[in-house]
Design an enzyme around this catalytic site. Structure first.
Site, PDB file in Angstrom:
ATOM      1  N   HIS A  90       0.828  -1.198   0.000  1.00  0.00           N
ATOM      2  CA  HIS A  90       0.000   0.000   0.000  1.00  0.00           C
ATOM      3  C   HIS A  90       0.872   1.261   0.000  1.00  0.00           C
ATOM      4  O   HIS A  90       0.611   2.221  -0.723  1.00  0.00           O
ATOM      5  CB  HIS A  90      -0.917  -0.037   1.230  1.00  0.00           C
ATOM      6  N   GLU A 149       2.326   1.915  -3.389  1.00  0.00           N
ATOM      7  CA  GLU A 149       1.296   2.496  -4.274  1.00  0.00           C
ATOM      8  C   GLU A 149       1.252   4.015  -4.093  1.00  0.00           C
ATOM      9  O   GLU A 149       1.082   4.768  -5.042  1.00  0.00           O
ATOM     10  CB  GLU A 149      -0.057   1.841  -3.956  1.00  0.00           C
ATOM     11  N   HIS A 150       1.436   4.480  -2.873  1.00  0.00           N
ATOM     12  CA  HIS A 150       1.490   5.930  -2.625  1.00  0.00           C
ATOM     13  C   HIS A 150       2.791   6.538  -3.157  1.00  0.00           C
ATOM     14  O   HIS A 150       2.787   7.606  -3.748  1.00  0.00           O
ATOM     15  CB  HIS A 150       1.438   6.194  -1.120  1.00  0.00           C
ATOM     16  N   GLU A 208      -4.934   8.136   6.317  1.00  0.00           N
ATOM     17  CA  GLU A 208      -5.999   7.292   5.744  1.00  0.00           C
ATOM     18  C   GLU A 208      -6.468   6.262   6.776  1.00  0.00           C
ATOM     19  O   GLU A 208      -7.667   6.024   6.931  1.00  0.00           O
ATOM     20  CB  GLU A 208      -5.481   6.525   4.529  1.00  0.00           C
TER      21      GLU A 208
HETATM   22 ZN   LIG Z   1      -3.807   4.760   0.301  1.00  0.00          ZN
END
Ligand SMILES: [Zn+2]
Length: 429
Positions: free
Chosen positions: A178, A181-182, A259
């Site tokens: 994750h 991905e950022h 998040e």
């Molecule tokens: Zn995210």
């Protein structure tokens, strides 16, 4: 532990997507390559014709073509040009591209939830509650949607799926997939400005997003048509040469952490965590794929883990062209789209390594812990009963979707339905 993570607003979280859809993507390679035109093979398709083997609705005017690049990346091209329509030429679009100044405006940090959707569960009661809560935004969203529809022909869009997700996180660095991905958004060798892609899209009426699931990571964007080629080139650098500089790591950990903090008060996310904790010990379903400041910053510091190096290793190992499927849609000819995709995405590296495979790890919930009743105190004022079955992987039934039939039967509200019986008997409903 979440069964999957979504940065994206809306869509499907783990509790919401039937397990049937969480398996590997359908085997498009063979099935969607009707002409057998694999990498480098000569195409038999006439100029700008769609693939005759791709089945589409008779009322669908779009044309489709499937290609595979020499590096193994598979792509579906979708042309919105209707027969007899002239959408301009690649040369014209290139001119637009050249005219565009190479500005690398500084972008504000990407807001992955900027669509106003909260990413809450799709279970009906939660959706209803959500609707009430979000009613203020609904009008705005509707206007936005109407605007989008009106200008849909002027917009172009692309999505790229990589067959890797948080199941592949290292044991000692939860949330790495994750986090990566950022991080790929944070500039590339070709376009080094941090978040420059977001700034570019903002300037040209576009938007983007990304999500990391158990076994796949998806990136998507849309932009005004005349900037599509340029946007594609900028976006593709995520997969060709992202910078991922050490300096940016700390800043982006905060984005991932916020998040996570935003999702914490969500009942559906809590339920996902509960489910994750019921999986067999050591099963990837039990991983904490989301990641937060603790797993991505504090713990690595304590254990002297080099997150920077791990990010680069993960990228090299898993962001490989042969795990990628791409879709592009624009009002260009198929030939133009093919030319662009080949030119740009040919540079995505292929490490030749086998795809991560978790098929030997079925039945994650065959545990005594799963076969129990859990009473959960919700955050919101809501009463609900959830019955959960662990079913075998359903990916190979993707054409038939048996679980959809069952869910439609249960969800039906007409005469003779389960709901009507419950109502007659004055049960819940
Ligand atoms: Zn995210």
């Amino acid at each position: 532990m979440p069964l999957s993570i979504k940065c994206v607003s809306g869509g499907c979280g783990p509790g919401q997507v039937p397990l049937s859809e969480q398996g590997e993507p359908p085997p498009v390679a063979e099935e969607m390559d009707p002409l057998g035109a694999g990498a480098g093979a000569a195409r038999v398709v006439h100029s700008d014709m769609g693939d005759p083997g791709i089945v589409k609705s008779p009322s669908d005017p779009k044309k489709y073509r499937y290609i595979q690049l020499a590096n193994g990346l598979r792509a579906l091209l979708i042309s919105e040009l209707k027969d007899g329509e002239w959408g301009g030429t690649a040369a014209e679009a290139d001119r637009d591209y050249e005219e565009e100044e190479e500005e690398e405006a500084t972008a504000e940090p990407r807001q992955e939830d900027d669509e106003g959707d909260s990413g809450e569960g799709t279970e009906e009661e939660e959706e209803k509650e959500e609707e009430e809560v979000d009613s203020d935004f609904e009008e705005l969203n509707e206007e936005k949607e109407a605007g989008k529809r009106a200008s849909s022909e002027k917009q172009s869009a692309a999505a790229l799926c990589i067959a890797v997700g948080s199941f592949s996180d290292p044991e000692d660095l939860a949330g790495l997939a994750h986090f990566l991905e950022h991080m790929v958004f944070m500039g590339s060798e070709k376009y080094p400005a941090e978040n420059g892609f977001d700034a570019f899209l903002k300037k040209h009426g576009g938007s983007d997003n990304a999500s990391t699931d158990c076994e796949r990571t998806i990136f998507q964007f849309d932009v005004q048509r005349k900037y599509f080629r340029q946007a594609l080139d900028r976006w593709a650098q995520f997969f060709i040469c992202p910078l991922m500089i050490e300096d940016a790591i700390e800043r982006e950990v905060e984005a991932v952490d916020s998040e996570y903090q935003l999702a914490r008060p969500s009942d559906s996310h809590r339920k996902e965590m509960l489910f994750g904790s019921l999986a067999k010990p050591g099963h990837p379903m039990a991983k904490f794929g989301w990641g937060n400041a603790q797993t991505l910053k504090q713990e690595p510091k304590e254990k002297q883990i080099n997150t920077y190096q791990r990010l680069r290793d993960f990228w090299k190992r898993f962001y490989s062209a042969h795990y990628m499927t791409l879709t592009v849609q624009s009002k260009e000819t198929l030939d133009t789209l093919e030319e662009w995709v080949r030119e740009i995405f040919d540079k995505v590296p292929n490490n030749g390594k086998p795809k991560p495979d978790f098929s030997h790890l079925q039945e994650p919930f065959e545990t005594p812990a799963f076969n129990k009743m859990y009473r959960v105190v919700p955050v919101r004022k809501v009463h609900g009963l959830t019955l959960s079955w662990a079913v075998p992987p359903q990916a190979r039934h993707y054409r038939v979707k048996p679980l959809h039939y069952i869910s439609w039967l249960i969800g039906h509200e007409g005469k003779g339905s389960i709901l009507s019986v419950l109502r007659k008997k004055r049960f819940w409903g």
